[in-house]
Design a protein around this motif. Structure first.
Motif, PDB file in Angstrom:
ATOM      1  N   LEU A 105      10.060   0.419  -0.767  1.00 43.78           N
ATOM      2  CA  LEU A 105       9.761  -0.676   0.152  1.00 43.78           C
ATOM      3  C   LEU A 105       9.727  -1.971  -0.643  1.00 43.78           C
ATOM      4  CD1 LEU A 105       6.888   1.221   1.979  1.00 43.78           C
ATOM      5  CD2 LEU A 105       9.212   0.878   2.850  1.00 43.78           C
ATOM      6  N   ILE A 106      10.780  -2.770  -0.517  1.00 42.68           N
ATOM      7  CA  ILE A 106      10.897  -4.019  -1.268  1.00 42.68           C
ATOM      8  C   ILE A 106      10.338  -5.133  -0.396  1.00 42.68           C
ATOM      9  CG2 ILE A 106      12.455  -5.518  -2.561  1.00 42.68           C
ATOM     10  CD1 ILE A 106      14.509  -3.142  -2.409  1.00 42.68           C
ATOM     11  N   VAL A 107       9.143  -5.598  -0.746  1.00 48.45           N
ATOM     12  CA  VAL A 107       8.440  -6.570   0.093  1.00 48.45           C
ATOM     13  C   VAL A 107       8.673  -7.977  -0.444  1.00 48.45           C
ATOM     14  CG1 VAL A 107       6.244  -7.218   1.131  1.00 48.45           C
ATOM     15  CG2 VAL A 107       6.674  -4.813   0.546  1.00 48.45           C
ATOM     16  N   ASP A 108       9.485  -8.729   0.273  1.00 51.34           N
ATOM     17  CA  ASP A 108       9.729 -10.128  -0.068  1.00 51.34           C
ATOM     18  C   ASP A 108       8.602 -10.954   0.541  1.00 51.34           C
ATOM     19  OD1 ASP A 108      10.717 -12.736  -0.417  1.00 51.34           O
ATOM     20  OD2 ASP A 108      11.903 -12.589   1.432  1.00 51.34           O
ATOM     21  N   ASP A 109       7.712 -11.410  -0.316  1.00 57.91           N
ATOM     22  CA  ASP A 109       6.505 -12.111   0.146  1.00 57.91           C
ATOM     23  C   ASP A 109       6.753 -13.623   0.260  1.00 57.91           C
ATOM     24  OD1 ASP A 109       3.753 -12.254   0.888  1.00 57.91           O
ATOM     25  OD2 ASP A 109       3.260 -12.931  -1.139  1.00 57.91           O
ATOM     26  N   GLY A 110       7.700 -13.984   1.134  1.00 54.98           N
ATOM     27  CA  GLY A 110       7.952 -15.404   1.390  1.00 54.98           C
ATOM     28  C   GLY A 110       8.569 -16.134   0.216  1.00 54.98           C
ATOM     29  N   SER A 111       9.444 -15.470  -0.540  1.00 56.02           N
ATOM     30  CA  SER A 111      10.096 -16.128  -1.678  1.00 56.02           C
ATOM     31  C   SER A 111      10.957 -17.298  -1.200  1.00 56.02           C
ATOM     32  CB  SER A 111      10.969 -15.129  -2.437  1.00 56.02           C
ATOM     33  OG  SER A 111      10.192 -14.046  -2.913  1.00 56.02           O
ATOM     34  N   LEU A 151       1.980  -0.540   2.742  1.00 54.26           N
ATOM     35  CA  LEU A 151       1.205   0.577   3.286  1.00 54.26           C
ATOM     36  C   LEU A 151       1.439   0.730   4.789  1.00 54.26           C
ATOM     37  CD1 LEU A 151      -0.838   2.803   2.750  1.00 54.26           C
ATOM     38  CD2 LEU A 151      -2.671   1.125   3.032  1.00 54.26           C
ATOM     39  N   ARG A 152       1.552  -0.390   5.498  1.00 52.13           N
ATOM     40  CA  ARG A 152       1.802  -0.326   6.949  1.00 52.13           C
ATOM     41  C   ARG A 152       3.144   0.329   7.251  1.00 52.13           C
ATOM     42  NH1 ARG A 152      -0.738  -5.595   7.061  1.00 52.13           N
ATOM     43  NH2 ARG A 152       1.307  -6.588   6.801  1.00 52.13           N
ATOM     44  N   ASN A 153       4.128   0.103   6.396  1.00 55.95           N
ATOM     45  CA  ASN A 153       5.481   0.599   6.646  1.00 55.95           C
ATOM     46  C   ASN A 153       5.784   1.923   5.959  1.00 55.95           C
ATOM     47  OD1 ASN A 153       7.351  -1.632   8.070  1.00 55.95           O
ATOM     48  ND2 ASN A 153       5.802  -2.679   6.822  1.00 55.95           N
ATOM     49  N   ALA A 154       4.867   2.446   5.189  1.00 55.84           N
ATOM     50  CA  ALA A 154       5.119   3.653   4.402  1.00 55.84           C
ATOM     51  C   ALA A 154       5.261   4.883   5.293  1.00 55.84           C
ATOM     52  CB  ALA A 154       4.001   3.864   3.388  1.00 55.84           C
ATOM     53  N   SER A 155       6.290   5.680   5.027  1.00 58.21           N
ATOM     54  CA  SER A 155       6.469   6.947   5.730  1.00 58.21           C
ATOM     55  C   SER A 155       6.254   8.131   4.800  1.00 58.21           C
ATOM     56  CB  SER A 155       7.874   7.015   6.341  1.00 58.21           C
ATOM     57  OG  SER A 155       8.858   7.067   5.326  1.00 58.21           O
ATOM     58  N   GLY A 156       5.979   7.860   3.529  1.00 60.15           N
ATOM     59  CA  GLY A 156       5.807   8.933   2.561  1.00 60.15           C
ATOM     60  C   GLY A 156       4.436   9.580   2.622  1.00 60.15           C
ATOM     61  N   HIS A 181      -0.169 -11.156  -3.236  1.00 61.82           N
ATOM     62  CA  HIS A 181       0.063  -9.785  -3.696  1.00 61.82           C
ATOM     63  C   HIS A 181      -0.602  -8.761  -2.784  1.00 61.82           C
ATOM     64  CE1 HIS A 181      -0.503  -6.229  -6.383  1.00 61.82           C
ATOM     65  NE2 HIS A 181       0.679  -6.585  -6.838  1.00 61.82           N
ATOM     66  N   GLY A 182      -1.835  -9.044  -2.377  1.00 61.16           N
ATOM     67  CA  GLY A 182      -2.561  -8.095  -1.539  1.00 61.16           C
ATOM     68  C   GLY A 182      -1.888  -7.854  -0.207  1.00 61.16           C
ATOM     69  N   GLU A 183      -1.411  -8.916   0.427  1.00 61.91           N
ATOM     70  CA  GLU A 183      -0.754  -8.774   1.724  1.00 61.91           C
ATOM     71  C   GLU A 183       0.591  -8.061   1.577  1.00 61.91           C
ATOM     72  OE1 GLU A 183      -0.147  -8.924   5.823  1.00 61.91           O
ATOM     73  OE2 GLU A 183      -1.926  -8.943   4.534  1.00 61.91           O
ATOM     74  N   ALA A 184       1.248  -8.228   0.425  1.00 62.78           N
ATOM     75  CA  ALA A 184       2.487  -7.487   0.177  1.00 62.78           C
ATOM     76  C   ALA A 184       2.199  -5.990   0.067  1.00 62.78           C
ATOM     77  CB  ALA A 184       3.162  -8.001  -1.085  1.00 62.78           C
ATOM     78  N   VAL A 185       1.100  -5.634  -0.592  1.00 65.43           N
ATOM     79  CA  VAL A 185       0.693  -4.230  -0.664  1.00 65.43           C
ATOM     80  C   VAL A 185       0.338  -3.718   0.736  1.00 65.43           C
ATOM     81  CG1 VAL A 185      -1.018  -2.606  -1.577  1.00 65.43           C
ATOM     82  CG2 VAL A 185      -0.103  -4.409  -3.047  1.00 65.43           C
ATOM     83  N   ASN A 186      -0.380  -4.528   1.511  1.00 65.80           N
ATOM     84  CA  ASN A 186      -0.722  -4.150   2.887  1.00 65.80           C
ATOM     85  C   ASN A 186       0.538  -3.858   3.701  1.00 65.80           C
ATOM     86  OD1 ASN A 186      -3.444  -4.590   2.327  1.00 65.80           O
ATOM     87  ND2 ASN A 186      -3.441  -6.654   3.176  1.00 65.80           N
ATOM     88  N   LEU A 188       8.589  12.002   0.566  1.00 64.97           N
ATOM     89  CA  LEU A 188       7.518  12.513  -0.297  1.00 64.97           C
ATOM     90  C   LEU A 188       6.672  11.371  -0.841  1.00 64.97           C
ATOM     91  CD1 LEU A 188       6.209  14.849  -1.937  1.00 64.97           C
ATOM     92  CD2 LEU A 188       7.931  14.407  -3.714  1.00 64.97           C
ATOM     93  N   LEU A 189       7.332  10.310  -1.313  1.00 64.49           N
ATOM     94  CA  LEU A 189       6.623   9.202  -1.951  1.00 64.49           C
ATOM     95  C   LEU A 189       7.177   7.870  -1.468  1.00 64.49           C
ATOM     96  CD1 LEU A 189       4.704   8.055  -4.183  1.00 64.49           C
ATOM     97  CD2 LEU A 189       6.635   8.259  -5.768  1.00 64.49           C
ATOM     98  N   SER A 190       6.290   6.999  -1.024  1.00 65.57           N
ATOM     99  CA  SER A 190       6.643   5.617  -0.717  1.00 65.57           C
ATOM    100  C   SER A 190       6.182   4.736  -1.867  1.00 65.57           C
ATOM    101  CB  SER A 190       5.972   5.153   0.582  1.00 65.57           C
ATOM    102  OG  SER A 190       6.474   5.849   1.697  1.00 65.57           O
ATOM    103  N   VAL A 191       7.083   3.870  -2.342  1.00 71.87           N
ATOM    104  CA  VAL A 191       6.749   2.939  -3.416  1.00 71.87           C
ATOM    105  C   VAL A 191       6.926   1.524  -2.896  1.00 71.87           C
ATOM    106  CG1 VAL A 191       7.221   2.178  -5.764  1.00 71.87           C
ATOM    107  CG2 VAL A 191       7.554   4.583  -5.154  1.00 71.87           C
ATOM    108  N   ALA A 192       5.847   0.760  -2.889  1.00 72.60           N
ATOM    109  CA  ALA A 192       5.905  -0.643  -2.476  1.00 72.60           C
ATOM    110  C   ALA A 192       6.106  -1.522  -3.706  1.00 72.60           C
ATOM    111  CB  ALA A 192       4.623  -1.039  -1.751  1.00 72.60           C
ATOM    112  N   ILE A 193       7.065  -2.443  -3.617  1.00 77.33           N
ATOM    113  CA  ILE A 193       7.310  -3.402  -4.690  1.00 77.33           C
ATOM    114  C   ILE A 193       7.045  -4.807  -4.158  1.00 77.33           C
ATOM    115  CG2 ILE A 193       8.934  -4.229  -6.426  1.00 77.33           C
ATOM    116  CD1 ILE A 193      10.585  -1.737  -5.995  1.00 77.33           C
TER     117      ILE A 193
END
Length: 342
Positions: A34-40, A78-83, A70-75, A3-8
């Motif tokens: 969706l826990i997006v590790d942005d190159g930590s 969105l690319r991986n969202a199934s909600g 941050h923007g690429e993490a949101v991208n 139902l809902l995809s949440v990107a973090i």
């Protein structure tokens, strides 16, 4: 399909990301986190993301990528969202668990639709400023602007007060609508949350306002991107976002009159913020950048330039000379103290 995809978006977030994830887990199996590790690189962010994917494989997904901002993490989210719907929650923020259940209840009502008239494109809810050290918590609500608990269009929008804007914290979008409008946030750029809530608006036909205090927006850390000193240091990125938003203002595509009025007001605030940062820096180089921004607007959209430049805020940030900048700076400090922003 969820139902809902949440990107973090997470970048070196080990000290606070667990709290964020735990509040979202209360959404249960309807939610995809969706826990997006942005190159930590400096902490255990990547390990924590993998840990939650292992513990909750049907809910959590760890996404690892090279640092893109941050923007690429949101991208990536969105690319991986199934909600059916899509939400962004920053890793140092969290959500109210009771309000979350009400949010999900509304989304379930509009998960499917038979016509465009029944399609929910954007759900709006309140957010709370969780400012460090503040005794009173400011709530951003939209009671003056939107009808409550019903599907409505731009023609039904009422009155936005000054400082009352739809922010990333407020919105949940239909995922297919975001993809159809071609949303792609720039890499290695801060303040792209403004693009996230601005570019899709001409594609939003139907909205719903739920008057609950859902999102908890934490502010007050010295290293936060919204800290004034940090923003001044990143003024070039603020200006880049500002210019991109000018490009998204296409009057031929913004047909509803009330939508056009709102997008004009939002851009006015962005021009004011960019100009304010330049003035507060007390740096002649940044004064020149402020002037160039207004010239850019003049070149790209002259009617819009006339409206913003000679409006109340436009005149305020363009008062001539050192004295004019000092007058504006004093007024800004008074406003800052009154509203309590960073």
């Amino acid at each position: 399909m969820k139902l809902l995809s949440v990107a973090i978006p997470c970048y070196n977030s080990e000290s606070y990301m667990r709290h964020c994830i735990e509040t979202l887990l209360t959404g249960g199996e309807d939610v995809e986190i969706l826990i997006v590790d942005d190159g930590s690189t400096k902490d255990r962010t990547a390990e924590i993301a993998d840990e939650y994917e292992t513990r909750y494989p049907s809910i959590c997904k760890a996404i690892h990528q090279e640092n893109g901002g941050h923007g690429e993490a949101v991208n990536a989210g969105l690319r991986n969202a199934s909600g059916t719907f899509f939400k962004v929650v920053d890793s140092d923020d969290w959500v109210n668990e009771e309000a979350f259940q009400e949010i999900l209840k509304v989304l379930r009502q509009y998960e499917t639709s038979e016509s465009e008239e029944d399609t929910l494109d954007m759900l709006v809810s309140n957010f709370v400023y969780e400012k460090q050290g503040a005794k009173r918590k400011k709530v951003m609500n939209y009671r003056t602007a939107f009808p409550k608990n019903e599907l409505f269009g731009w023609e039904d929008v009422r009155f936005f007060m000054k400082g009352q804007y739809i922010l990333m914290h407020s919105v949940i979008y239909r995922t297919s609508m975001l993809r159809a409008c071609g949303l792609e946030l720039p890499k290695h750029t801060f303040y792209v949350d403004n693009i996230f809530v601005y570019q899709p608006l001409p594609h939003v036909r139907k909205m719903y306002y739920l008057d609950v205090n859902f999102y908890r927006y934490f502010i007050g850390r010295d290293d936060q991107s919204v800290n004034e000193k940090v923003m001044i240091g990143r003024i070039d990125q603020q200006l880049r976002v500002n210019k991109l938003m000018i490009g998204y203002y296409d009057v031929t595509k913004i047909q509803p009159r009330k939508l056009r009025h709102y997008m004009t007001q939002y851009l006015e605030i962005m021009m004011t913020v960019s100009s304010m940062l330049a003035i507060q820096s007390n740096d002649p180089v940044n004064f020149a950048k402020k002037k160039e921004l207004w010239q850019y607007l003049r070149k790209e959209n002259f009617p819009l330039f006339l409206r913003l430049r000679w409006g109340f805020l436009g005149q305020g940030v363009n008062l001539p000379g050192k004295g004019g900048r000092k007058i504006f700076s004093v007024c800004y400090k008074i406003t800052q103290k009154f509203y309590g922003f960073n």
